[in-house]
Design a protein around this motif. Structure first.
Motif, PDB file in Angstrom:
ATOM      1  N   SER A  83     -10.006  16.954  11.173  1.00  0.00           N
ATOM      2  CA  SER A  83     -10.635  17.242   9.888  1.00  0.00           C
ATOM      3  C   SER A  83     -10.926  15.916   9.201  1.00  0.00           C
ATOM      4  N   ARG A  84     -12.099  15.827   8.580  1.00  0.00           N
ATOM      5  CA  ARG A  84     -12.407  14.605   7.845  1.00  0.00           C
ATOM      6  C   ARG A  84     -11.689  14.558   6.495  1.00  0.00           C
ATOM      7  N   ASN A  85     -11.119  15.675   6.079  1.00  0.00           N
ATOM      8  CA  ASN A  85     -10.474  15.755   4.763  1.00  0.00           C
ATOM      9  C   ASN A  85      -9.162  16.535   4.796  1.00  0.00           C
ATOM     10  N   PRO A  86      -8.262  16.207   5.708  1.00  0.00           N
ATOM     11  CA  PRO A  86      -7.032  17.005   5.792  1.00  0.00           C
ATOM     12  C   PRO A  86      -6.128  16.850   4.566  1.00  0.00           C
ATOM     13  N   MET A  87      -6.237  15.762   3.853  1.00  0.00           N
ATOM     14  CA  MET A  87      -5.394  15.581   2.674  1.00  0.00           C
ATOM     15  C   MET A  87      -5.704  16.658   1.627  1.00  0.00           C
ATOM     16  N   TYR A  88      -6.986  16.927   1.419  1.00  0.00           N
ATOM     17  CA  TYR A  88      -7.380  17.991   0.492  1.00  0.00           C
ATOM     18  C   TYR A  88      -6.912  19.349   0.998  1.00  0.00           C
ATOM     19  N   VAL A  89      -7.015  19.565   2.306  1.00  0.00           N
ATOM     20  CA  VAL A  89      -6.542  20.817   2.895  1.00  0.00           C
ATOM     21  C   VAL A  89      -5.048  20.983   2.605  1.00  0.00           C
ATOM     22  N   ILE A 139       1.263  17.909   5.560  1.00  0.00           N
ATOM     23  CA  ILE A 139      -0.090  17.428   5.855  1.00  0.00           C
ATOM     24  C   ILE A 139      -0.456  16.287   4.907  1.00  0.00           C
ATOM     25  N   TYR A 140      -0.237  16.505   3.610  1.00  0.00           N
ATOM     26  CA  TYR A 140      -0.570  15.455   2.639  1.00  0.00           C
ATOM     27  C   TYR A 140       0.202  14.168   2.942  1.00  0.00           C
ATOM     28  N   LEU A 141       1.502  14.276   3.161  1.00  0.00           N
ATOM     29  CA  LEU A 141       2.312  13.076   3.383  1.00  0.00           C
ATOM     30  C   LEU A 141       1.905  12.338   4.658  1.00  0.00           C
ATOM     31  N   TRP A 142       1.610  13.076   5.724  1.00  0.00           N
ATOM     32  CA  TRP A 142       1.159  12.456   6.971  1.00  0.00           C
ATOM     33  C   TRP A 142      -0.135  11.678   6.726  1.00  0.00           C
ATOM     34  N   CYS A 143      -1.070  12.309   6.017  1.00  0.00           N
ATOM     35  CA  CYS A 143      -2.358  11.666   5.746  1.00  0.00           C
ATOM     36  C   CYS A 143      -2.202  10.462   4.817  1.00  0.00           C
ATOM     37  N   ALA A 144      -1.354  10.575   3.822  1.00  0.00           N
ATOM     38  CA  ALA A 144      -1.116   9.457   2.913  1.00  0.00           C
ATOM     39  C   ALA A 144      -0.518   8.279   3.682  1.00  0.00           C
ATOM     40  N   TRP A 145       0.377   8.566   4.621  1.00  0.00           N
ATOM     41  CA  TRP A 145       0.958   7.521   5.465  1.00  0.00           C
ATOM     42  C   TRP A 145      -0.141   6.836   6.293  1.00  0.00           C
ATOM     43  N   ASP A 146      -1.028   7.632   6.882  1.00  0.00           N
ATOM     44  CA  ASP A 146      -2.123   7.068   7.671  1.00  0.00           C
ATOM     45  C   ASP A 146      -3.062   6.227   6.805  1.00  0.00           C
ATOM     46  N   PHE A 147      -3.312   6.652   5.573  1.00  0.00           N
ATOM     47  CA  PHE A 147      -4.144   5.850   4.670  1.00  0.00           C
ATOM     48  C   PHE A 147      -3.497   4.487   4.435  1.00  0.00           C
ATOM     49  N   ASP A 180       0.832  -1.211   0.000  1.00  0.00           N
ATOM     50  CA  ASP A 180       0.000   0.000   0.000  1.00  0.00           C
ATOM     51  C   ASP A 180       0.864   1.257   0.000  1.00  0.00           C
ATOM     52  N   ILE A 181       2.014   1.199   0.641  1.00  0.00           N
ATOM     53  CA  ILE A 181       2.903   2.369   0.678  1.00  0.00           C
ATOM     54  C   ILE A 181       3.446   2.658  -0.715  1.00  0.00           C
ATOM     55  N   LEU A 182       3.812   1.620  -1.464  1.00  0.00           N
ATOM     56  CA  LEU A 182       4.306   1.830  -2.829  1.00  0.00           C
ATOM     57  C   LEU A 182       3.210   2.375  -3.740  1.00  0.00           C
ATOM     58  N   LYS A 183       2.000   1.845  -3.611  1.00  0.00           N
ATOM     59  CA  LYS A 183       0.872   2.349  -4.405  1.00  0.00           C
ATOM     60  C   LYS A 183       0.568   3.800  -4.039  1.00  0.00           C
ATOM     61  N   THR A 184       0.667   4.115  -2.748  1.00  0.00           N
ATOM     62  CA  THR A 184       0.440   5.482  -2.289  1.00  0.00           C
ATOM     63  C   THR A 184       1.498   6.416  -2.863  1.00  0.00           C
ATOM     64  N   LEU A 185       2.739   5.980  -2.869  1.00  0.00           N
ATOM     65  CA  LEU A 185       3.819   6.788  -3.434  1.00  0.00           C
ATOM     66  C   LEU A 185       3.587   7.048  -4.924  1.00  0.00           C
ATOM     67  N   LEU A 186       3.216   6.031  -5.663  1.00  0.00           N
ATOM     68  CA  LEU A 186       2.954   6.187  -7.096  1.00  0.00           C
ATOM     69  C   LEU A 186       1.792   7.155  -7.325  1.00  0.00           C
ATOM     70  N   PHE A 187       0.697   6.964  -6.591  1.00  0.00           N
ATOM     71  CA  PHE A 187      -0.451   7.864  -6.716  1.00  0.00           C
ATOM     72  C   PHE A 187      -0.047   9.303  -6.384  1.00  0.00           C
ATOM     73  N   THR A 188       0.741   9.474  -5.318  1.00  0.00           N
ATOM     74  CA  THR A 188       1.155  10.804  -4.880  1.00  0.00           C
ATOM     75  C   THR A 188       1.962  11.520  -5.961  1.00  0.00           C
ATOM     76  N   VAL A 189       2.866  10.819  -6.584  1.00  0.00           N
ATOM     77  CA  VAL A 189       3.666  11.429  -7.642  1.00  0.00           C
ATOM     78  C   VAL A 189       2.778  11.804  -8.826  1.00  0.00           C
ATOM     79  N   LEU A 190       1.864  10.906  -9.201  1.00  0.00           N
ATOM     80  CA  LEU A 190       1.047  11.143 -10.387  1.00  0.00           C
ATOM     81  C   LEU A 190      -0.058  12.177 -10.182  1.00  0.00           C
ATOM     82  N   VAL A 191      -0.837  12.052  -9.116  1.00  0.00           N
ATOM     83  CA  VAL A 191      -2.019  12.913  -8.976  1.00  0.00           C
ATOM     84  C   VAL A 191      -1.714  14.197  -8.196  1.00  0.00           C
ATOM     85  N   PRO A 192      -1.407  14.134  -6.896  1.00  0.00           N
ATOM     86  CA  PRO A 192      -1.079  15.393  -6.226  1.00  0.00           C
ATOM     87  C   PRO A 192       0.153  16.072  -6.836  1.00  0.00           C
TER      88      PRO A 192
END
Length: 165
Positions: free
Chosen positions: A85-91, A51-59, A2-14
């Motif tokens: 916040s229910r949506n801190p990643m977006y914040v 904030i984004y990285l902390w939330c992605a780690w928690d996901f 899940d961490i590798l998939k999160t990293l790939l998503f993070t690079v591509l989308v955010p």
């Protein structure tokens, strides 16, 4: 995994939403400005990324999933910044863009940040919240009652047991 998939998503989308598109709007990668703009914008940008990285780690770790809609968390994430916040990643993404807007003193980036905030709000209300209600049921209902959509007071101690905090 899940961490590798999160990293790939993070690079591509955010990475595209908060990196490539802002660079295109401001006309390049260089961020120039007076010292006050560099300091304020840099701090805001750094806070948004953190904030984004902390939330992605928690996901990936607590939620056993990713920020990607194709592999969402299998458990409701209510720890860390999700207690406030229910949506801190977006914040975090919006803050990253606002930081660049301040740093570059770019009206176009301020407008883009406002557009992102509105688009994220619409996505959350129309798609994500109904999905989370269907998926997590009463647990999500308790979470909604205890934690604001965007930011605010966070869960009170008497609400914490209801949502598993």
């Amino acid at each position: 995994m899940d961490i590798l998939k999160t990293l790939l998503f993070t690079v591509l989308v955010p990475g595209t939403v908060a990196g490539l598109i802002p660079a295109w709007i401001r006309g390049g990668w260089a961020l120039r400005g007076p010292a006050w703009a560099v300091a304020a914008g840099g701090a805001t940008l750094a806070a948004g990324i953190a904030i984004y990285l902390w939330c992605a780690w928690d996901f990936a770790t607590a939620g056993r999933g990713t920020p990607s809609p194709t592999h969402p968390p299998r458990a409701l994430v209510v720890r860390g910044l999700y207690r406030h916040s229910r949506n801190p990643m977006y914040v975090g993404v919006v803050l990253a863009v606002l930081g660049q807007a301040v740093w570059a003193r770019s009206p176009g980036l301020f407008g883009y940040a406002a557009f992102l905030a509105a688009a994220f709000h619409l996505r959350v209300v129309v798609f994500e919240e109904p999905y989370l209600r269907r998926t997590f049921g009463a647990a999500y209902g308790g979470y909604v009652a205890a934690v604001p959509r965007w930011f605010g007071r966070g869960a009170r101690r008497d609400e914490a047991p209801r949502i598993g905090l």
